[in-house]
Design a protein around this motif. Sequence first.
Motif, PDB file in Angstrom:
ATOM      1  N   VAL A  89      66.886 -34.986  84.215  1.00 25.59           N
ATOM      2  CA  VAL A  89      67.502 -36.009  83.002  1.00 25.59           C
ATOM      3  C   VAL A  89      67.283 -37.300  83.563  1.00 25.59           C
ATOM      4  O   VAL A  89      66.738 -38.356  82.923  1.00 25.59           O
ATOM      5  N   MET A  90      67.730 -37.874  84.848  1.00 28.67           N
ATOM      6  CA  MET A  90      67.379 -39.064  85.160  1.00 28.67           C
ATOM      7  C   MET A  90      65.990 -39.481  85.164  1.00 28.67           C
ATOM      8  O   MET A  90      65.756 -40.851  85.035  1.00 28.67           O
ATOM      9  N   ILE A  91      65.141 -38.613  85.594  1.00 29.75           N
ATOM     10  CA  ILE A  91      63.624 -38.835  85.479  1.00 29.75           C
ATOM     11  C   ILE A  91      63.087 -39.340  84.164  1.00 29.75           C
ATOM     12  O   ILE A  91      62.483 -40.444  84.091  1.00 29.75           O
ATOM     13  N   ARG A  92      63.490 -38.425  83.301  1.00 29.59           N
ATOM     14  CA  ARG A  92      63.199 -38.686  82.005  1.00 29.59           C
ATOM     15  C   ARG A  92      63.873 -40.063  81.575  1.00 29.59           C
ATOM     16  O   ARG A  92      63.014 -40.621  80.739  1.00 29.59           O
ATOM     17  N   PHE A  93      64.870 -40.220  81.853  1.00 25.43           N
ATOM     18  CA  PHE A  93      65.700 -41.644  81.151  1.00 25.43           C
ATOM     19  C   PHE A  93      65.059 -42.682  81.998  1.00 25.43           C
ATOM     20  O   PHE A  93      64.593 -43.582  81.188  1.00 25.43           O
ATOM     21  N   SER A  94      64.702 -42.844  83.236  1.00 24.28           N
ATOM     22  CA  SER A  94      63.869 -43.813  83.722  1.00 24.28           C
ATOM     23  C   SER A  94      62.500 -44.024  83.321  1.00 24.28           C
ATOM     24  O   SER A  94      61.992 -45.242  83.314  1.00 24.28           O
TER      25      SER A  94
ATOM     26  N   TYR B 212      69.542 -45.585  66.024  1.00 28.25           N
ATOM     27  CA  TYR B 212      69.548 -44.387  66.920  1.00 28.25           C
ATOM     28  C   TYR B 212      70.527 -44.563  68.175  1.00 28.25           C
ATOM     29  O   TYR B 212      71.079 -43.549  68.450  1.00 28.25           O
ATOM     30  N   ALA B 213      70.422 -45.618  68.891  1.00 30.37           N
ATOM     31  CA  ALA B 213      71.442 -45.841  70.076  1.00 30.37           C
ATOM     32  C   ALA B 213      72.599 -45.639  69.664  1.00 30.37           C
ATOM     33  O   ALA B 213      73.574 -45.242  70.206  1.00 30.37           O
TER      34      ALA B 213
ATOM     35  N   VAL C  19      77.781 -40.605  70.604  1.00 26.73           N
ATOM     36  CA  VAL C  19      78.737 -39.601  70.552  1.00 26.73           C
ATOM     37  C   VAL C  19      77.984 -38.559  71.595  1.00 26.73           C
ATOM     38  O   VAL C  19      78.745 -37.433  72.020  1.00 26.73           O
ATOM     39  N   GLN C  20      76.807 -38.637  71.922  1.00 27.41           N
ATOM     40  CA  GLN C  20      75.908 -37.411  72.520  1.00 27.41           C
ATOM     41  C   GLN C  20      76.246 -37.713  73.864  1.00 27.41           C
ATOM     42  O   GLN C  20      76.369 -39.128  74.419  1.00 27.41           O
TER      43      GLN C  20
ATOM     44  N   VAL D 254      77.828 -39.550  80.884  1.00 27.18           N
ATOM     45  CA  VAL D 254      76.826 -40.737  80.297  1.00 27.18           C
ATOM     46  C   VAL D 254      76.354 -40.552  78.840  1.00 27.18           C
ATOM     47  O   VAL D 254      76.033 -39.522  78.588  1.00 27.18           O
ATOM     48  N   SER D 255      76.353 -41.362  78.232  1.00 31.04           N
ATOM     49  CA  SER D 255      76.281 -41.415  76.756  1.00 31.04           C
ATOM     50  C   SER D 255      74.930 -41.521  76.697  1.00 31.04           C
ATOM     51  O   SER D 255      74.126 -42.382  77.290  1.00 31.04           O
ATOM     52  N   MET D 256      74.265 -40.824  75.567  1.00 31.42           N
ATOM     53  CA  MET D 256      72.941 -41.009  75.150  1.00 31.42           C
ATOM     54  C   MET D 256      72.434 -42.644  74.629  1.00 31.42           C
ATOM     55  O   MET D 256      71.248 -42.883  74.668  1.00 31.42           O
ATOM     56  N   PHE D 257      73.518 -43.416  74.532  1.00 31.44           N
ATOM     57  CA  PHE D 257      73.528 -44.696  74.063  1.00 31.44           C
ATOM     58  C   PHE D 257      72.449 -45.428  75.088  1.00 31.44           C
ATOM     59  O   PHE D 257      71.507 -46.031  74.685  1.00 31.44           O
ATOM     60  N   TRP D 258      72.827 -45.209  76.221  1.00 34.63           N
ATOM     61  CA  TRP D 258      72.097 -45.881  77.418  1.00 34.63           C
ATOM     62  C   TRP D 258      70.647 -45.478  77.369  1.00 34.63           C
ATOM     63  O   TRP D 258      69.670 -46.474  77.697  1.00 34.63           O
ATOM     64  N   ALA D 259      70.256 -44.373  77.021  1.00 38.50           N
ATOM     65  CA  ALA D 259      68.777 -43.989  77.004  1.00 38.50           C
ATOM     66  C   ALA D 259      68.074 -44.619  75.783  1.00 38.50           C
ATOM     67  O   ALA D 259      66.992 -45.244  75.717  1.00 38.50           O
TER      68      ALA D 259
END
Length: 164
Positions: free
Chosen positions: A50-55, A113-114, A119-120, A128-133
């Motif tokens: 997940v962190m790889i995808r996020f980065s 979208y952010a 809430v995800q 960690v919220s999906m807001f940050w991604a």
Amino acid sequence: MKDTFLRIERMTSTLSMLAACAMLALAASLGVFQIITRFVLETPAEWSEVMIRFSLIWMVFLGIPTAFRQGAMVSVDVLYRWSPPALRRVLDWVVCLAALVLIAVIIWWGWDYANRGKVQTMIGLEDVSMFWAYLAMPVGGVFSILGIIGNLLDPQRLELETAQ
């Protein structure tokens, strides 16, 4: 005024590119970590993928401003080569306006979208919220606006100059 804007744009583009490089290094490091934990230790870390995808998402959106600044993003090389000098400047403005419209849409919908993603939570990183991604889209868009305008004020056609 122009020199001040270009100096600010150079600093922000450098900052976004450094952050993009850091995100690439993080993704590569986490990839190695994931391989070691999965295949050597046989206890995979769920959060690393997940962190790889996020980065990688952040890397892309923070790298785009440099591509815009270097004139390598919206490539209209053939039209530019075939156009007389007076029409080239018009072409610069058309490309700039089209890119600004695209980036404005990305910022608008990215921010929406952010906010909806607050809430995800991320799978594997439940705290960690999906807001940050999703925030990568409007943040990268703001940096891109500076790069687009910077390229209009001081065109750099590195893509065109290196093409054969």
